[in-house]
Design a protein around this motif. Structure first.
Motif, PDB file in Angstrom:
ATOM      1  N   GLU A  31      75.937 107.469  58.899  1.00 26.34           N
ATOM      2  CA  GLU A  31      74.495 107.193  58.891  1.00 26.34           C
ATOM      3  C   GLU A  31      73.730 108.320  59.573  1.00 26.34           C
ATOM      4  OE1 GLU A  31      71.262 103.791  60.361  1.00 26.34           O
ATOM      5  OE2 GLU A  31      73.417 103.446  60.611  1.00 26.34           O
ATOM      6  N   LEU A  32      74.197 108.734  60.734  1.00 24.11           N
ATOM      7  CA  LEU A  32      73.536 109.822  61.453  1.00 24.11           C
ATOM      8  C   LEU A  32      73.638 111.125  60.682  1.00 24.11           C
ATOM      9  CD1 LEU A  32      72.173 111.038  63.977  1.00 24.11           C
ATOM     10  CD2 LEU A  32      74.484 111.354  64.929  1.00 24.11           C
ATOM     11  N   VAL A  33      74.829 111.436  60.192  1.00 25.35           N
ATOM     12  CA  VAL A  33      75.030 112.684  59.455  1.00 25.35           C
ATOM     13  C   VAL A  33      74.133 112.735  58.224  1.00 25.35           C
ATOM     14  CG1 VAL A  33      76.705 113.942  58.041  1.00 25.35           C
ATOM     15  CG2 VAL A  33      77.345 113.153  60.320  1.00 25.35           C
ATOM     16  N   GLY A  34      74.020 111.621  57.514  1.00 27.75           N
ATOM     17  CA  GLY A  34      73.169 111.593  56.340  1.00 27.75           C
ATOM     18  C   GLY A  34      71.714 111.851  56.673  1.00 27.75           C
ATOM     19  N   LYS A  35      71.240 111.264  57.760  1.00 28.11           N
ATOM     20  CA  LYS A  35      69.848 111.464  58.172  1.00 28.11           C
ATOM     21  C   LYS A  35      69.596 112.916  58.550  1.00 28.11           C
ATOM     22  CE  LYS A  35      66.372 109.855  61.485  1.00 28.11           C
ATOM     23  NZ  LYS A  35      66.015 111.205  61.937  1.00 28.11           N
ATOM     24  N   VAL A  36      70.500 113.478  59.354  1.00 29.96           N
ATOM     25  CA  VAL A  36      70.308 114.846  59.828  1.00 29.96           C
ATOM     26  C   VAL A  36      70.400 115.843  58.672  1.00 29.96           C
ATOM     27  CG1 VAL A  36      71.256 116.663  61.305  1.00 29.96           C
ATOM     28  CG2 VAL A  36      71.094 114.324  62.163  1.00 29.96           C
ATOM     29  N   LEU A  37      71.377 115.661  57.818  1.00 24.23           N
ATOM     30  CA  LEU A  37      71.578 116.631  56.733  1.00 24.23           C
ATOM     31  C   LEU A  37      70.449 116.606  55.703  1.00 24.23           C
ATOM     32  CD1 LEU A  37      75.369 116.867  55.845  1.00 24.23           C
ATOM     33  CD2 LEU A  37      73.810 118.680  56.419  1.00 24.23           C
ATOM     34  N   SER A  38      69.808 115.470  55.562  1.00 30.67           N
ATOM     35  CA  SER A  38      68.703 115.390  54.605  1.00 30.67           C
ATOM     36  C   SER A  38      67.537 116.286  55.004  1.00 30.67           C
ATOM     37  CB  SER A  38      68.217 113.942  54.478  1.00 30.67           C
ATOM     38  OG  SER A  38      67.574 113.515  55.681  1.00 30.67           O
ATOM     39  N   GLU A  39      67.539 116.754  56.235  1.00 29.82           N
ATOM     40  CA  GLU A  39      66.452 117.584  56.751  1.00 29.82           C
ATOM     41  C   GLU A  39      66.842 119.050  56.866  1.00 29.82           C
ATOM     42  OE1 GLU A  39      65.856 115.624  60.457  1.00 29.82           O
ATOM     43  OE2 GLU A  39      64.866 113.864  59.562  1.00 29.82           O
ATOM     44  N   HIS A  40      67.974 119.444  56.250  1.00 32.42           N
ATOM     45  CA  HIS A  40      68.465 120.815  56.382  1.00 32.42           C
ATOM     46  C   HIS A  40      68.832 121.412  55.026  1.00 32.42           C
ATOM     47  CE1 HIS A  40      68.729 119.391  60.524  1.00 32.42           C
ATOM     48  NE2 HIS A  40      68.648 120.668  60.862  1.00 32.42           N
ATOM     49  N   ASP A  41      68.801 122.741  54.992  1.00 30.38           N
ATOM     50  CA  ASP A  41      69.113 123.479  53.770  1.00 30.38           C
ATOM     51  C   ASP A  41      70.572 123.911  53.706  1.00 30.38           C
ATOM     52  OD1 ASP A  41      66.281 123.600  53.003  1.00 30.38           O
ATOM     53  OD2 ASP A  41      66.101 125.019  54.663  1.00 30.38           O
ATOM     54  N   GLU A  42      71.144 124.218  54.866  1.00 27.48           N
ATOM     55  CA  GLU A  42      72.493 124.772  54.912  1.00 27.48           C
ATOM     56  C   GLU A  42      73.263 124.165  56.086  1.00 27.48           C
ATOM     57  OE1 GLU A  42      72.247 129.031  54.959  1.00 27.48           O
ATOM     58  OE2 GLU A  42      71.320 129.133  52.973  1.00 27.48           O
ATOM     59  N   VAL A  43      74.581 124.173  55.971  1.00 33.53           N
ATOM     60  CA  VAL A  43      75.466 123.677  57.024  1.00 33.53           C
ATOM     61  C   VAL A  43      76.487 124.761  57.355  1.00 33.53           C
ATOM     62  CG1 VAL A  43      77.167 121.932  57.684  1.00 33.53           C
ATOM     63  CG2 VAL A  43      75.266 121.308  56.186  1.00 33.53           C
ATOM     64  N   VAL A  44      76.685 125.002  58.642  1.00 32.88           N
ATOM     65  CA  VAL A  44      77.809 125.826  59.095  1.00 32.88           C
ATOM     66  C   VAL A  44      78.651 124.916  59.979  1.00 32.88           C
ATOM     67  CG1 VAL A  44      78.552 127.933  60.240  1.00 32.88           C
ATOM     68  CG2 VAL A  44      76.387 127.900  58.984  1.00 32.88           C
ATOM     69  N   HIS A  45      79.844 124.596  59.510  1.00 30.67           N
ATOM     70  CA  HIS A  45      80.656 123.515  60.074  1.00 30.67           C
ATOM     71  C   HIS A  45      81.762 124.057  60.985  1.00 30.67           C
ATOM     72  CE1 HIS A  45      82.857 119.896  60.589  1.00 30.67           C
ATOM     73  NE2 HIS A  45      83.652 119.994  59.527  1.00 30.67           N
ATOM     74  N   PHE A  46      81.444 124.111  62.293  1.00 30.10           N
ATOM     75  CA  PHE A  46      82.422 124.524  63.295  1.00 30.10           C
ATOM     76  C   PHE A  46      83.150 123.333  63.922  1.00 30.10           C
ATOM     77  CE2 PHE A  46      79.448 128.140  63.465  1.00 30.10           C
ATOM     78  CZ  PHE A  46      80.319 129.226  63.515  1.00 30.10           C
ATOM     79  N   ALA A  47      82.551 122.165  63.937  1.00 29.06           N
ATOM     80  CA  ALA A  47      83.075 121.030  64.705  1.00 29.06           C
ATOM     81  C   ALA A  47      84.518 120.720  64.318  1.00 29.06           C
ATOM     82  CB  ALA A  47      82.204 119.804  64.488  1.00 29.06           C
TER      83      ALA A  47
END
Length: 328
Positions: A69-85
Motif C-alpha cells: 500500500e505504501l509503495v504503491g502510493k509513493v511510486l505513483s508520485e515518481h517517474d523513476e526508481v533506483v532500487h538499492f534496498a
C-alpha cells in the motif's frame, strides 16, 4: 524550461544508496526531486542524509519495500526508481535466509508491481557480482549464467530475474547493474574493510577466512554510484551492466594493506575456518558499460583505501556504537 525528474531511491539511508542521493543532489541546478524510501534497519542511518536534508528537492519516507500500500502510493508520485534496498550481508544470510528472501525478492516484486501500476518510466535494479558464483579464470560478461552460492546471492539473483521478467512480459523499462565489492566511508562495520579497520584502530584482532587466497575486485563507492547514474540516464531497457573497480586483490593482500594503514602487523590476524560456500574469486568484465556509456572508475585502490581508513580514524563517534551491534 527543464522538466523535473522525480526519482525514488529505495534504501537511500544505507551506505551506497545515501552516497547516490548525495551525489544526485550535489549539483544545485540539477532538475531532479529525490525521495528516499528506507525502513531504517540496522544498516540504515538517517545521518547519512544530513547533508541533503535541507534541500527542497529532497524528501524522506520511512517505510518497508514490502508494504504494498505504501509503495504503491509513493511510486505513483515518481517517474523513476533506483532500487538499492536489500539485505546484503553474506554471513547473516547463512545464519538465516528468511529476511533476505522477504526484502530482496518479495520487496523487489512489490516495487515492480507498483511501478507498472504507477506508470514509472525507468526502474534500475542495483545488484551484485555474487549472483554469478565463483570464476577461476577470466571474467563474467553480462550474459553469463547465474550460479549463486550463498542465500544472499540467490536472493539477489531471483530479484534480478524477476525485474528482467517484468521487462520482457510487461515492457517495463528495467535496467540492472551488477557491481564488484564496494568500500568507502560510512560503510557499516560488519563489512570487510570497515570491520578490519575499526578493529585494528581499537587495538583488536581481525579474522581471515581460510587461506586468505579468495580474490575480489574492489570498487570505491563513488565510482559505483557514478556507474549507476550513467545506467539510469543513458542505459538501454532490458540490459544488464557491470560496474567494476578494475583492481583484484586476495583477502591476504587486502589485510596486508589495512594492517600497514593502521600501523599494525600480522600478529593481530586470526586465521579462522572458511565461510560455508565461500566463493573463491569474483571478476566482472565491465567493457560493455565502458564502451556504451563511457564509464571509468576514477579512484584507484590505494587512494580509496587510504581515504577510507582516514575517515574511520577521524569518525569514531559514528562507528563505535555500531560495532556493539555488529556481528563481531
Amino acid at each position: 524550461m527543464n522538466t523535473v525528474t522525480r526519482i525514488l531511491v529505495t534504501g537511500g539511508a544505507g551506505f551506497i544508496g545515501s552516497h547516490y542521493v548525495r551525489t544526485l543532489l550535489a549539483d544545485p541546478a540539477a532538475s531532479v526531486e529525490v525521495t528516499v524510501l528506507d525502513a531504517l534497519t540496522y544498516a540504515g542511518d538517517p545521518a547519512h542524509l544530513d547533508a541533503v536534508r535541507g534541500d527542497r528537492r529532497f524528501a524522506f519516507v520511512h517505510g518497508d519495500v514490502c508494504d504494498a500500500e505504501l509503495v504503491g502510493k509513493v511510486l505513483s508520485e515518481h517517474d523513476e526508481v533506483v532500487h538499492f534496498a536489500a539485505e546484503s550481508h553474506v554471513d547473516r544470510s547463512i545464519a538465516g535466509a528468511a529476511p533476505f528472501v522477504r526484502t530482496n525478492v518479495l520487496g523487489t516484486q512489490t516495487l515492480l508491481d507498483a511501478a507498472l501500476r504507477g506508470g514509472v518510466r525507468t526502474f534500475v535494479q542495483v545488484s551484485t557480482d555474487e549472483v554469478y558464483g565463483s570464476v577461476d579464470t577470466g571474467a563474467w560478461t553480462e550474459d553469463a549464467p547465474l550460479l549463486p552460492n550463498s542465500p544472499y546471492a540467490a536472493s539477489k539473483a531471483a530479484a534480478d530475474l524477476m525485474a528482467l521478467a517484468y521487462h520482457r512480459t510487461h515492457g517495463l523499462d528495467v535496467r540492472v547493474t551488477r557491481c564488484s565489492n564496494n568500500y568507502g566511508p560510512r560503510q557499516h562495520p560488519e563489512k570487510a574493510v570497515p570491520l578490519f579497520t575499526t578493529r585494528l584502530l581499537t587495538g583488536g584482532r581481525v579474522p581471515l577466512y581460510g587461506d586468505g587466497s579468495h580474490v575480489r575486485d574492489w570498487l570505491y563507492v563513488g565510482d559505483h554510484v557514478a556507474g549507476v547514474e550513467l545506467v539510469r540516464r543513458r542505459g538501454r531497457p532490458g540490459e544488464v551492466y557491470h560496474v567494476g573497480g578494475g583492481t583484484e586483490l586476495t583477502n591476504r593482500q587486502l589485510v596486508d594493506f589495512l594492517l600497514a594503514a593502521c600501523g599494525a602487523d600480522w600478529s593481530r590476524v586470526d586465521h579462522v575456518a572458511d565461510r560455508k560456500g565461500h566463493d573463491r574469486r569474483y571478476a566482472l568484465d565491465d567493457s560493455k558499460i565502458r564502451a556504451e556509456l563511457g564509464y571509468r572508475p576514477r579512484t584507484d585502490l590505494a587512494t580509496g583505501l587510504a581515504a577510507t581508513v582516514a575517515w574511520y580514524r577521524d569518525n569514531r563517534p559514528w562507528w563505535e556504537p555500531l560495532c556493539g551491534r555488529a556481528d563481531r
